[in-house]
Design a protein around this motif. Structure first.
Motif, PDB file in Angstrom:
ATOM      1  N   ALA A 194     -44.097  41.824  73.278  1.00 33.35           N
ATOM      2  CA  ALA A 194     -43.408  41.162  74.388  1.00 33.35           C
ATOM      3  C   ALA A 194     -43.130  39.724  73.991  1.00 33.35           C
ATOM      4  N   CYS A 195     -41.940  39.266  74.309  1.00 35.41           N
ATOM      5  CA  CYS A 195     -41.550  37.889  74.042  1.00 35.41           C
ATOM      6  C   CYS A 195     -42.074  36.999  75.173  1.00 35.41           C
ATOM      7  N   ILE A 196     -42.813  35.963  74.799  1.00 35.11           N
ATOM      8  CA  ILE A 196     -43.391  35.047  75.774  1.00 35.11           C
ATOM      9  C   ILE A 196     -42.414  33.917  76.048  1.00 35.11           C
ATOM     10  N   PHE A 197     -42.002  33.772  77.288  1.00 38.35           N
ATOM     11  CA  PHE A 197     -41.053  32.718  77.639  1.00 38.35           C
ATOM     12  C   PHE A 197     -41.736  31.349  77.659  1.00 38.35           C
ATOM     13  N   LEU A 204     -51.182  33.296  78.094  1.00 44.94           N
ATOM     14  CA  LEU A 204     -50.277  34.448  78.046  1.00 44.94           C
ATOM     15  C   LEU A 204     -50.445  35.218  76.741  1.00 44.94           C
ATOM     16  N   TYR A 205     -50.629  34.513  75.640  1.00 53.27           N
ATOM     17  CA  TYR A 205     -50.902  35.175  74.364  1.00 53.27           C
ATOM     18  C   TYR A 205     -52.204  35.969  74.466  1.00 53.27           C
ATOM     19  N   ASP A 206     -53.221  35.330  75.010  1.00 53.90           N
ATOM     20  CA  ASP A 206     -54.534  35.980  75.119  1.00 53.90           C
ATOM     21  C   ASP A 206     -54.448  37.254  75.956  1.00 53.90           C
ATOM     22  N   GLU A 232     -50.961  29.538  65.866  1.00 56.84           N
ATOM     23  CA  GLU A 232     -52.345  29.286  66.281  1.00 56.84           C
ATOM     24  C   GLU A 232     -52.704  30.105  67.516  1.00 56.84           C
ATOM     25  N   PHE A 233     -51.742  30.261  68.426  1.00 50.03           N
ATOM     26  CA  PHE A 233     -51.987  31.019  69.653  1.00 50.03           C
ATOM     27  C   PHE A 233     -51.980  32.531  69.418  1.00 50.03           C
ATOM     28  N   GLY A 234     -51.360  32.979  68.309  1.00 53.99           N
ATOM     29  CA  GLY A 234     -51.381  34.411  68.001  1.00 53.99           C
ATOM     30  C   GLY A 234     -50.033  35.084  67.916  1.00 53.99           C
TER      31      GLY A 234
END
Length: 256
Positions: A194-197, A204-206, A232-234
């Motif tokens: 899923a693309c995180i806006f 949201l990454y977690d 770094e967030f994933g």
């Protein structure tokens, strides 16, 4: 279906390389492949005579020298339309999906196909489903099934393909899921990524990682510093307007 990416962060060319060439044209796709992109992200619509063509907008004006709606023109009519940013004296047409599949198959590059024929408020259902079916037929014809990601802001598209072809294709949604329309099933059940806006929001990454869904980020990520933070967030993939520059930035970060 599962897919193990060979790099910590993969790179998808957004509509090809739309910095160097006009978006969603064969020159843009070829440029992205030559840049070394792992994947091409592009948009598909149907012509009046039901030919899948690669075009973001439903009208011609923004990216071509023509006017009118894609759905009201036959493919032969579209062939006469020249795209913007074409070299002087050169005609660059709106391509069929089939042309891109041949290019990617021969270059071992993946495809992230955004289906733009939405099922809107109970309308356009027949064209939406027909577009999905025709795209699947072509993907199977060219043996691209294992290099394929289906993408749409309309969850109806993804749910339709998944229900007809259970666990056969990878599906790309958007997060939070409220960004998507027509969500009937829980997207956790069928999404690969899923693309995180809000790509600066680590929570949201977690959440996606906990669900077993890969976090991806979009073309708004342009600087090396921004890429580093998303890594770094994933984030596992970035869709970029200029794959050449992004790949160089990732190389400098030591992940390519």
């Amino acid at each position: 279906m599962e897919l193990n990416f060979p790099y910590k962060m993969m790179v998808a060319g957004h509509k090809g390389n739309c910095v160097k060439k006009c978006e969603n044209t064969m020159p843009a796709f070829i440029a992205a492949v030559e840049d070394g992109a792992d994947m091409i992200e592009c948009d598909v619509r149907l012509t009046k005579d039901l030919v899948p063509v690669l075009m973001h907008d439903d009208t011609l004006e923004r990216t071509t020298l023509g006017t009118g709606k894609i759905c009201e023109m036959t493919y032969e009519e579209l062939l006469q339309v020249n795209t913007k940013r074409s070299p002087e004296g050169v005609h660059v047409h709106i391509p069929k999906l089939e042309e891109l599949l041949i290019l990617l198959r021969d270059n071992n590059v993946m495809l992230n196909l955004e289906i733009k024929e939405y099922y809107k408020n109970g309308e356009n259902r027949e064209r939406c489903e027909k577009c999905c079916d025709l795209c699947v037929e072509l993907i199977e014809k060219y043996g691209m099934g294992d290099k394929m990601v289906f993408n749409s802001f309309d969850a109806y598209v993804l749910e339709y393909i998944e229900e007809k072809h259970p666990k056969k294709y990878l599906h790309h949604g958007f997060y939070p899921y409220t960004i998507m329309g027509n969500v009937k099933r829980n997207p956790d059940e069928y999404l690969f990524c899923a693309c995180i806006f809000d790509d600066g929001n680590k929570a949201l990454y977690d959440e996606l990682i906990k669900k077993g869904i890969q976090p991806w980020v979009g073309a708004g990520v342009k600087t090396k510093e921004h890429l580093e933070k998303c890594l770094e967030f994933g984030a596992r993939l970035v869709t970029t307007d200029n794959p050449e520059v992004t790949l160089q930035q990732l190389s400098e970060l030591g992940v390519r």
